[in-house]
Structure formats: structure tokens, C-alpha cells
Design a protein around this motif. Structure first.
Motif, PDB file in Angstrom:
ATOM      1  N   ALA A   6       0.839  -1.207   0.000  1.00 57.64           N
ATOM      2  CA  ALA A   6       0.000   0.000   0.000  1.00 57.64           C
ATOM      3  C   ALA A   6       0.876   1.261   0.000  1.00 57.64           C
ATOM      4  O   ALA A   6       0.619   2.221  -0.734  1.00 57.64           O
ATOM      5  CB  ALA A   6      -0.910  -0.015   1.216  1.00 57.64           C
ATOM      6  N   VAL A   7       1.967   1.247   0.736  1.00 59.46           N
ATOM      7  CA  VAL A   7       2.873   2.404   0.793  1.00 59.46           C
ATOM      8  C   VAL A   7       3.576   2.581  -0.556  1.00 59.46           C
ATOM      9  O   VAL A   7       3.664   3.691  -1.094  1.00 59.46           O
ATOM     10  CB  VAL A   7       3.909   2.243   1.923  1.00 59.46           C
ATOM     11  CG1 VAL A   7       4.953   3.352   1.874  1.00 59.46           C
ATOM     12  CG2 VAL A   7       3.211   2.243   3.281  1.00 59.46           C
ATOM     13  N   LEU A   8       4.032   1.440  -1.124  1.00 59.93           N
ATOM     14  CA  LEU A   8       4.763   1.506  -2.387  1.00 59.93           C
ATOM     15  C   LEU A   8       3.894   2.065  -3.514  1.00 59.93           C
ATOM     16  O   LEU A   8       4.391   2.715  -4.428  1.00 59.93           O
ATOM     17  CB  LEU A   8       5.308   0.119  -2.778  1.00 59.93           C
ATOM     18  CG  LEU A   8       6.446  -0.397  -1.892  1.00 59.93           C
ATOM     19  CD1 LEU A   8       6.816  -1.837  -2.250  1.00 59.93           C
ATOM     20  CD2 LEU A   8       7.676   0.504  -1.996  1.00 59.93           C
ATOM     21  N   LYS A   9       2.595   1.795  -3.391  1.00 57.24           N
ATOM     22  CA  LYS A   9       1.678   2.310  -4.420  1.00 57.24           C
ATOM     23  C   LYS A   9       1.658   3.837  -4.459  1.00 57.24           C
ATOM     24  O   LYS A   9       1.274   4.448  -5.460  1.00 57.24           O
ATOM     25  CB  LYS A   9       0.261   1.781  -4.177  1.00 57.24           C
ATOM     26  CG  LYS A   9       0.069   0.376  -4.760  1.00 57.24           C
ATOM     27  CD  LYS A   9      -1.347  -0.107  -4.559  1.00 57.24           C
ATOM     28  CE  LYS A   9      -1.490  -1.519  -5.060  1.00 57.24           C
ATOM     29  NZ  LYS A   9      -2.654  -2.170  -4.444  1.00 57.24           N
ATOM     30  N   GLN A  10       2.067   4.448  -3.354  1.00 59.06           N
ATOM     31  CA  GLN A  10       2.056   5.923  -3.304  1.00 59.06           C
ATOM     32  C   GLN A  10       3.340   6.535  -3.863  1.00 59.06           C
ATOM     33  O   GLN A  10       3.501   7.759  -3.900  1.00 59.06           O
ATOM     34  CB  GLN A  10       1.882   6.388  -1.844  1.00 59.06           C
ATOM     35  CG  GLN A  10       0.573   5.939  -1.228  1.00 59.06           C
ATOM     36  CD  GLN A  10       0.595   6.121   0.280  1.00 59.06           C
ATOM     37  OE1 GLN A  10       1.264   7.027   0.786  1.00 59.06           O
ATOM     38  NE2 GLN A  10      -0.145   5.294   0.980  1.00 59.06           N
ATOM     39  N   MET A  11       4.280   5.685  -4.279  1.00 59.43           N
ATOM     40  CA  MET A  11       5.580   6.159  -4.767  1.00 59.43           C
ATOM     41  C   MET A  11       5.433   7.179  -5.911  1.00 59.43           C
ATOM     42  O   MET A  11       6.203   8.139  -6.027  1.00 59.43           O
ATOM     43  CB  MET A  11       6.431   4.977  -5.268  1.00 59.43           C
ATOM     44  CG  MET A  11       6.909   4.056  -4.181  1.00 59.43           C
ATOM     45  SD  MET A  11       8.343   4.668  -3.318  1.00 59.43           S
ATOM     46  CE  MET A  11       9.624   3.985  -4.353  1.00 59.43           C
ATOM     47  N   GLY A  12       4.384   6.944  -6.727  1.00 59.23           N
ATOM     48  CA  GLY A  12       4.161   7.829  -7.879  1.00 59.23           C
ATOM     49  C   GLY A  12       4.042   9.299  -7.503  1.00 59.23           C
ATOM     50  O   GLY A  12       4.354  10.191  -8.283  1.00 59.23           O
ATOM     51  N   LYS A  13       3.558   9.507  -6.292  1.00 53.77           N
ATOM     52  CA  LYS A  13       3.336  10.887  -5.856  1.00 53.77           C
ATOM     53  C   LYS A  13       4.643  11.586  -5.492  1.00 53.77           C
ATOM     54  O   LYS A  13       4.685  12.792  -5.300  1.00 53.77           O
ATOM     55  CB  LYS A  13       2.422  10.911  -4.613  1.00 53.77           C
ATOM     56  CG  LYS A  13       1.001  10.475  -4.890  1.00 53.77           C
ATOM     57  CD  LYS A  13       0.188  10.603  -3.607  1.00 53.77           C
ATOM     58  CE  LYS A  13      -1.109   9.834  -3.705  1.00 53.77           C
ATOM     59  NZ  LYS A  13      -1.636   9.577  -2.364  1.00 53.77           N
ATOM     60  N   LEU A  14       5.688  10.810  -5.370  1.00 52.59           N
ATOM     61  CA  LEU A  14       6.954  11.415  -4.922  1.00 52.59           C
ATOM     62  C   LEU A  14       7.701  12.072  -6.075  1.00 52.59           C
ATOM     63  O   LEU A  14       7.502  11.742  -7.243  1.00 52.59           O
ATOM     64  CB  LEU A  14       7.862  10.335  -4.301  1.00 52.59           C
ATOM     65  CG  LEU A  14       7.335   9.650  -3.041  1.00 52.59           C
ATOM     66  CD1 LEU A  14       8.285   8.512  -2.659  1.00 52.59           C
ATOM     67  CD2 LEU A  14       7.213  10.648  -1.901  1.00 52.59           C
ATOM     68  N   SER A  15       8.621  12.964  -5.675  1.00 52.72           N
ATOM     69  CA  SER A  15       9.449  13.622  -6.692  1.00 52.72           C
ATOM     70  C   SER A  15      10.476  12.607  -7.187  1.00 52.72           C
ATOM     71  O   SER A  15      10.805  11.643  -6.482  1.00 52.72           O
ATOM     72  CB  SER A  15      10.177  14.825  -6.055  1.00 52.72           C
ATOM     73  OG  SER A  15      11.080  14.340  -5.076  1.00 52.72           O
ATOM     74  N   PRO A  16      11.004  12.764  -8.428  1.00 51.03           N
ATOM     75  CA  PRO A  16      11.981  11.817  -8.975  1.00 51.03           C
ATOM     76  C   PRO A  16      13.192  11.629  -8.080  1.00 51.03           C
ATOM     77  O   PRO A  16      13.748  10.536  -8.016  1.00 51.03           O
ATOM     78  CB  PRO A  16      12.380  12.441 -10.312  1.00 51.03           C
ATOM     79  CG  PRO A  16      11.262  13.351 -10.657  1.00 51.03           C
ATOM     80  CD  PRO A  16      10.697  13.854  -9.369  1.00 51.03           C
ATOM     81  N   GLU A  17      13.579  12.628  -7.324  1.00 48.05           N
ATOM     82  CA  GLU A  17      14.757  12.494  -6.447  1.00 48.05           C
ATOM     83  C   GLU A  17      14.441  11.633  -5.230  1.00 48.05           C
ATOM     84  O   GLU A  17      15.256  10.856  -4.764  1.00 48.05           O
ATOM     85  CB  GLU A  17      15.248  13.884  -5.942  1.00 48.05           C
ATOM     86  CG  GLU A  17      15.682  14.845  -7.012  1.00 48.05           C
ATOM     87  CD  GLU A  17      14.504  15.591  -7.608  1.00 48.05           C
ATOM     88  OE1 GLU A  17      13.741  16.202  -6.834  1.00 48.05           O
ATOM     89  OE2 GLU A  17      14.340  15.513  -8.849  1.00 48.05           O
ATOM     90  N   GLU A  18      13.210  11.831  -4.723  1.00 44.55           N
ATOM     91  CA  GLU A  18      12.834  11.089  -3.505  1.00 44.55           C
ATOM     92  C   GLU A  18      12.611   9.610  -3.783  1.00 44.55           C
ATOM     93  O   GLU A  18      12.832   8.769  -2.919  1.00 44.55           O
ATOM     94  CB  GLU A  18      11.541  11.686  -2.917  1.00 44.55           C
ATOM     95  CG  GLU A  18      11.773  12.921  -2.084  1.00 44.55           C
ATOM     96  CD  GLU A  18      10.464  13.497  -1.581  1.00 44.55           C
ATOM     97  OE1 GLU A  18      10.412  13.840  -0.387  1.00 44.55           O
ATOM     98  OE2 GLU A  18       9.497  13.552  -2.368  1.00 44.55           O
ATOM     99  N   ARG A  19      12.117   9.301  -5.019  1.00 44.09           N
ATOM    100  CA  ARG A  19      11.709   7.922  -5.307  1.00 44.09           C
ATOM    101  C   ARG A  19      12.757   6.861  -4.991  1.00 44.09           C
ATOM    102  O   ARG A  19      12.471   5.918  -4.249  1.00 44.09           O
ATOM    103  CB  ARG A  19      11.278   7.810  -6.769  1.00 44.09           C
ATOM    104  CG  ARG A  19       9.779   7.786  -6.894  1.00 44.09           C
ATOM    105  CD  ARG A  19       9.353   7.655  -8.335  1.00 44.09           C
ATOM    106  NE  ARG A  19       8.529   8.783  -8.689  1.00 44.09           N
ATOM    107  CZ  ARG A  19       8.318   9.203  -9.935  1.00 44.09           C
ATOM    108  NH1 ARG A  19       8.930   8.600 -10.939  1.00 44.09           N
ATOM    109  NH2 ARG A  19       7.550  10.219 -10.156  1.00 44.09           N
ATOM    110  N   PRO A  20      14.009   6.999  -5.547  1.00 43.84           N
ATOM    111  CA  PRO A  20      14.979   5.926  -5.243  1.00 43.84           C
ATOM    112  C   PRO A  20      15.298   5.820  -3.750  1.00 43.84           C
ATOM    113  O   PRO A  20      15.499   4.712  -3.237  1.00 43.84           O
ATOM    114  CB  PRO A  20      16.221   6.361  -6.030  1.00 43.84           C
ATOM    115  CG  PRO A  20      15.982   7.737  -6.521  1.00 43.84           C
ATOM    116  CD  PRO A  20      14.541   8.065  -6.393  1.00 43.84           C
TER     117      PRO A  20
END
Ligand code: PHE
Length: 347
Positions: A41-55
């Protein structure tokens, strides 16, 4: 998001610590790591993050997953070990509990006496032989010089198998004398124990089946002295040195001369009386009949192809039950055949 991950990790670790069964652990795996689980469920929210935060978040999420998985494996192993331990404890054998004892039997008192008699005769050089219980009248009677018409051949005494009275249940072990002499050359020295049958009603001293022990010795220069020596030796060994024997003239068609051997009654010492009463053991006789014997009749030797001018011999026949009853001091023959363990256990 970082806090969410930290929270998931903390919740998962606490829950895993407390889980005890494999089923509980599986439930937690689904809850935290499954497709519909908290981490997914948390990983599904990754899209909302900025490209720098994602990794960064990706790495953190993977680290949390790895830690939860590691803990899960550890707890699974612990649960497995605990289950095994519980199973072993439940199945444990207490080797200190005393076992159920197996009741070991022992030889029948009659066979104990038979064994003792056999041992004594084997010690004197006799060979033990065995023969048929279903016998020819020829061997049971005719070759023993018991002619047609002799009362012992009567149908009221003998179990015959056929109408012409040629096959029967042996009434004595004496036919073994013939069987041995027909097949062996002197010197002969045998003992032949076995069952014999007579049409007797069972009572305290009779049974339609009983046991005899036949003895036969044939050689040059065998005399009545040899017969007495062998039998007195046996009786003293069986009943003690103080046992007193007597030989009384008798008649058997297959021995000449013939005799019976009696033993002095151990209860009344030959007086026939105990405390002024007729002795119950010997019925006032003072003596107890033990066996029949004699020197093998020349006609019998000749019939078996043994030269009576050169060879002589003695034969004897004793009732085994009678010997066993005297040894064990029981007064009813039927006890020997009843197979009542309360009786048998006494010997
Ligand atoms: N067969 C005889 C009987 O049954 C006993 C006996 C055996 C007598 C051998 C003499 C010799 O009475």
C-alpha cells in the motif's frame, strides 16, 4: 512516507515477536508483505513522490521488506523448533517405568520326571528311541508272544481301527522291543518312552491315554542281576538312597522269567498302617507296584532273528504318570492331564 515505513516496520517486528505458530506467522506475512499488505500500500504511493525522492524511498522500502522477511524466517524457524520440541515431549517414552512381565512357563511336572529318567538312562548308555502310536496287532501282540484269543487282545480293552483287528492304538510300549530288535544287532540298549491307550474310564488311577517307558537291553551274558542293577539305580536316584525295592514273580507272555518291582510305601514304611489307620497311600499293602519286567522270552528273540543260545536280555515297562505322581506326591492322575495352571504352577 518515511514515517509510514518506520511504523510498518515497528508494527511488523512487534507482531512477529509475539507470533508463535506457523499459521500466525503466515497471517502476518500476508498482512505486511502481501499484495494487499501494508508495505505494498505504501509503495503504491511512490508515484506521488518527486523523482529524487523515489529511489531513496524505494531503497528504504526494500530495506524494511528485507528486515521483515528476515524476522519472519527467524520466527518461522523458532516456531518449527518449538513445535518439534512439543511433539517430542508429548511422545517421550519413560524408560524408567517397569515393564509388563511376560509369564514364562516351565516343563509340565510329568515331563520334568520324564526328562530326569531319560537323563539317568542316557548316563547308563541307553539310546532314546521313538515309535508309532498307531500300531499293528502283530507288533503289539503276536510278535510279543501274545496269542490270538488272549484276554488283553479283547475289543473291550483295545482301541482297534478296523474290523479284522489288525491295526490299533498301542496298548503298551513293548512293541518297540520288536521294532528295535528287528532292525538292530546286539548289543542293544534302548529306552522308548511314549503314549499308550487302553479302554479305561478315567478315574484317580486310570486314563484311556497314559505314558509308558520301555527299556530293552540285549547282549551276551545279560542276566536278571543286570535288570535289578539298572532299575534299583534308577529308583534310588529318583526317590533317594533310602528307597527300598522288592522284586515279585509275575507273568508276562514276552518275558521269562517275569517279575514286578514294588517300592516300599514311603508313608507307612511297609507296615500298611499310619496312626492305627489303613495307609491311604498304599491301601494297607505296604508296597507300591512300580513296573513290570523280565528276561526277554527266547521265542521273542528268535522271532526277531536273534539267537537265544548266544544272546539274552531284559526288558522293563513302567508307567510314567505313576512315577510322576510319586515324585510330586499327588494322588489323582487326572491332575496331570487337566492342565489347570493353578496346579501346574506348584511344580
Ligand atoms: N508291557 C508291560 C505292561 O504294559 C510291561 C512290561 C514291559 C513287562 C517289559 C515286561 C517287560 O504291563
Amino acid at each position: 512516507m518515511k514515517e509510514q515505513l518506520a511504523q510498518i516496520k515497528q508494527q511488523a517486528m512487534e507482531a512477529l515477536q509475539q507470533a508463535q505458530t506457523p499459521a500466525q506467522l503466515e497471517e502476518l506475512r500476508v498482512r505486511f508483505l502481501g499484495k494487499k499488505g501494508a508495505l505494498t500500500a505504501v509503495l503504491k504511493q511512490m508515484g506521488k513522490l518527486s523523482p529524487e525522492e523515489r529511489p531513496v524511498m524505494g531503497q528504504l522500502a526494500n530495506a524494511v521488506r528485507a528486515e521483515i522477511e528476515e524476522m519472519l524466517e527467524k520466527q518461522k524457524a523458532a516456531a518449527h523448533a518449538a513445535a518439534l520440541e512439543a511433539k517430542l515431549a508429548a511422545e517421550a517414552l519413560d524408560v524408567t517405568i517397569p515393564g509388563k512381565s511376560v509369564a514364562l512357563g516351565h516343563a509340565h511336572p510329568m515331563n520334568q520326571v520324564l526328562q530326569q529318567i531319560k537323563d539317568l538312562f542316557v548316563g547308563m548308555g541307553y539310546q532314546i528311541v521313538d515309535g508309532p502310536e498307531v500300531e499293528l496287532a502283530d507288533y503289539n501282540f503276536t510278535k510279543l508272544n501274545i496269542e490270538e484269543g488272549h484276554p488283553s487282545r479283547d475289543r473291550s480293552d483295545t482301541f482297534y481301527f478296523n474290523d479284522d483287528d489288525t491295526v490299533l492304538l498301542r496298548t503298551q510300549t513293548s512293541p518297540m522291543q520288536i521294532r528295535v530288535m528287528e532292525n538292530a544287532k546286539p548289543p542293544i540298549c534302548i529306552l522308548a518312552p511314549g503314549r499308550v491307550y487302553r479302554k479305561d474310564e478315567a478315574d484317580a488311577t486310570h486314563s484311556p491315554m497314559f505314558h509308558q517307558i520301555e527299556g530293552l537291553v540285549i547282549d551276551e551274558h545279560i542276566t536278571m542281576g543286570d535288570l535289578k542293577g539298572a532299575l534299583v539305580t534308577l529308583m534310588k536316584k529318583l526317590y533317594g538312597e533310602e528307597a527300598v525295592m522288592r522284586f515279585r514273580p509275575h507273568h508276562f507272555p514276552f518275558t521269562e522269567p517275569s517279575c514286578e518291582m514294588d517300592m516300599q510305601c514311603h508313608k507307612c514304611h511297609g507296615t500298611g498302617e499310619v496312626d492305627g489307620q489303613v495307609c491311604s497311600t498304599c491301601h494297607g499293602e505296604g508296597w507300591i507296584e512300580l513296573l513290570g519286567a523280565g528276561m526277554v522270552h527266547p521265542k521273542v528273540l528268535e522271532g526277531c532273528g536273534i539267537d537265544p543260545e548266544k544272546y539274552s536280555g531284559f526288558a522293563f515297562g513302567m508307567g510314567l504318570e505313576r512315577m510322576a505322581m510319586r515324585r510330586t506326591r499327588i494322588n489323582d492322575l487326572r491332575l496331570i492331564f487337566d492342565n489347570d495352571v493353578r496346579f501346574l504352577n506348584q511344580f
